[in-house]
Scaffold this motif. Structure first.
Motif, PDB file in Angstrom:
ATOM      1  N   UNK A 108      -3.629  12.208  75.961  1.00  0.00           N
ATOM      2  CA  UNK A 108      -3.549  13.529  75.333  1.00  0.00           C
ATOM      3  C   UNK A 108      -4.919  13.941  74.813  1.00  0.00           C
ATOM      4  N   UNK A 109      -5.076  15.223  74.685  1.00  0.00           N
ATOM      5  CA  UNK A 109      -6.332  15.735  74.157  1.00  0.00           C
ATOM      6  C   UNK A 109      -6.435  15.436  72.674  1.00  0.00           C
ATOM      7  N   UNK A 110      -7.605  15.062  72.234  1.00  0.00           N
ATOM      8  CA  UNK A 110      -7.806  14.742  70.829  1.00  0.00           C
ATOM      9  C   UNK A 110      -7.775  15.965  69.947  1.00  0.00           C
ATOM     10  N   UNK A 111      -7.381  15.752  68.709  1.00  0.00           N
ATOM     11  CA  UNK A 111      -7.371  16.843  67.731  1.00  0.00           C
ATOM     12  C   UNK A 111      -8.022  16.329  66.468  1.00  0.00           C
ATOM     13  N   UNK A 112      -9.334  16.208  66.506  1.00  0.00           N
ATOM     14  CA  UNK A 112     -10.041  15.767  65.311  1.00  0.00           C
ATOM     15  C   UNK A 112      -9.997  14.258  65.153  1.00  0.00           C
ATOM     16  N   UNK A 113     -10.370  13.768  63.958  1.00  0.00           N
ATOM     17  CA  UNK A 113     -10.488  12.351  63.709  1.00  0.00           C
ATOM     18  C   UNK A 113      -9.174  11.612  63.706  1.00  0.00           C
ATOM     19  N   UNK A 114      -8.058  12.319  63.632  1.00  0.00           N
ATOM     20  CA  UNK A 114      -6.760  11.663  63.581  1.00  0.00           C
ATOM     21  C   UNK A 114      -6.034  11.765  64.920  1.00  0.00           C
ATOM     22  N   UNK A 115      -6.799  11.973  66.009  1.00  0.00           N
ATOM     23  CA  UNK A 115      -6.175  12.278  67.292  1.00  0.00           C
ATOM     24  C   UNK A 115      -5.320  11.144  67.814  1.00  0.00           C
ATOM     25  N   UNK A 116      -5.682   9.878  67.602  1.00  0.00           N
ATOM     26  CA  UNK A 116      -4.926   8.769  68.168  1.00  0.00           C
ATOM     27  C   UNK A 116      -3.515   8.690  67.607  1.00  0.00           C
ATOM     28  N   UNK A 117      -3.291   9.266  66.436  1.00  0.00           N
ATOM     29  CA  UNK A 117      -1.947   9.248  65.859  1.00  0.00           C
ATOM     30  C   UNK A 117      -0.981  10.082  66.681  1.00  0.00           C
ATOM     31  N   UNK A 118      -1.480  10.927  67.597  1.00  0.00           N
ATOM     32  CA  UNK A 118      -0.613  11.793  68.384  1.00  0.00           C
ATOM     33  C   UNK A 118      -0.379  11.242  69.779  1.00  0.00           C
ATOM     34  N   UNK A 119      -0.944  10.077  70.085  1.00  0.00           N
ATOM     35  CA  UNK A 119      -0.735   9.492  71.394  1.00  0.00           C
ATOM     36  C   UNK A 119       0.661   8.886  71.477  1.00  0.00           C
ATOM     37  N   UNK A 120       1.056   8.527  72.691  1.00  0.00           N
ATOM     38  CA  UNK A 120       2.354   7.897  72.871  1.00  0.00           C
ATOM     39  C   UNK A 120       2.405   6.620  72.043  1.00  0.00           C
ATOM     40  N   UNK A 121       3.539   6.356  71.386  1.00  0.00           N
ATOM     41  CA  UNK A 121       3.633   5.188  70.511  1.00  0.00           C
ATOM     42  C   UNK A 121       3.648   3.878  71.296  1.00  0.00           C
TER      43      UNK A 121
END
Length: 317
Positions: free
Chosen positions: A65-78
């Motif tokens: 997924x595209x990153x969204x700032x410094x917390x982007x990895x929290x939005x990746x697939x679990x």
């Protein structure tokens, strides 16, 4: 490529919800695809996994997924539970939850293999406890008929005793994380079964505007109460500002007014029970991710009956 104001609004709205941009098309109908695969060492574009040279990455079925700032990895697939907590490998984890599967033949040949895995693991855990505390005496009642239920309960119990012993002897809290994952799953599954029976009998006395909310409130209350009782039994202290917290406030970025209330927090692991799937797009989980002390993992636990992906873990950057 030129987009209208409305098209841009829809594209941004989808990106915020899902982390993906819509496929763009030229006037001639040709697709313009974003290539998410690149070599992190030099930034050059490469091919997808298995189609040519490049750095191999595994993102599940949809690509990164595209990153969204410094917390982007929290939005990746679990991650799966096994990925986040390697000790809970497949057969062991399946055995722990076996009773949630109503069709399981707990006395048949298929169960015998799981019983052996669980019992062998129990012996290993008991040896580990005695190495830490030679005076430890484990009292147990053996069932005349071996079953997955008895073996899973015995291992669950020993994992909690091991966690308590590590805390008392060495201060190491890591064993409690895996033990609490196991205990929480068993408690959620049991509370859900009990709640379903009460609801069908018209005896579910819990607050809520509909049946689903009343059932969820019953499960939450039952699980938290049982977890508190278990921690007391094993001599593990839970406190509002301690390393182990049950239904306590987690203040956001150290602020005194904004907070979330995770079900269970064990050091940098949050375990949140739910009857439905939750993603990091949920305001509740995003709030937890900003808490202090900062969590490293957020595990979302749903009843085992929901399927193979019923419990999953987000890694917080």
């Amino acid at each position: 490529m030129h987009l209208s104001v409305e098209e841009r609004r829809r594209a941004i709205s989808r990106w915020l919800r899902t982390g993906f941009l819509p496929v763009a098309r030229l006037a001639g109908g040709l697709e313009l695809k974003f290539n998410p695969y690149h070599d992190p060492r030099n930034g050059r574009f490469t091919f997808a996994t298995g189609i040519g040279a490049g750095i191999e990455e595994h993102y599940g079925g949809q690509g990164p997924r595209l990153g969204r700032g410094g917390n982007s990895r929290a939005f990746e697939d679990p991650m799966t539970v096994e990925q986040a907590f390697p000790e809970l490998h497949g057969p062991l984890w399946n055995g722990i939850q076996a009773l949630a599967q109503s069709t399981l033949d707990i006395f048949g040949p298929a169960a015998e293999a799981q019983i052996n895995i669980l019992d062998n693991r129990s012996k290993e855990v008991l040896k580990e406890i005695k190495k830490l505390d030679p005076n430890f005496v484990y009292q147990q009642i053996y069932s005349p008929q071996p079953s997955v239920e008895a073996s899973a309960a015995r291992l669950d119990d020993l994992m909690m005793w091991r966690a308590a012993t590590y805390l008392r002897k060495t201060g190491n809290i890591e064993p409690l994380k895996t033990a609490m994952m196991v205990r929480m799953q068993r408690e959620i599954d049991q509370a859900k079964r009990e709640g379903d029976k009460l609801q069908k009998a018209g005896e579910l006395k819990s607050h809520g505007v509909n049946d689903q909310m009343r059932l969820g409130n019953y499960v939450d209350r039952r699980v938290r109460g049982n977890i508190r009782g278990a921690l007391n039994w094993y001599g593990i202290k839970a406190a509002a500002r301690g390393r182990v917290r049950i239904n306590r406030r987690l203040y956001i970025d150290g602020q005194g007014r904004s907070y979330g209330i995770p079900d269970v927090m064990v050091d940098d692991l949050i375990i949140e029970g739910s009857l439905q799937r939750k993603t990091m797009s949920a305001a509740q989980l995003r709030r937890f991710a900003k808490g202090l002390p900062k969590p490293r993992h957020i595990a979302v636990m749903t009843p085992s009956e929901a399927g193979s992906a019923h419990t999953y873990v987000y890694k917080i950057p």
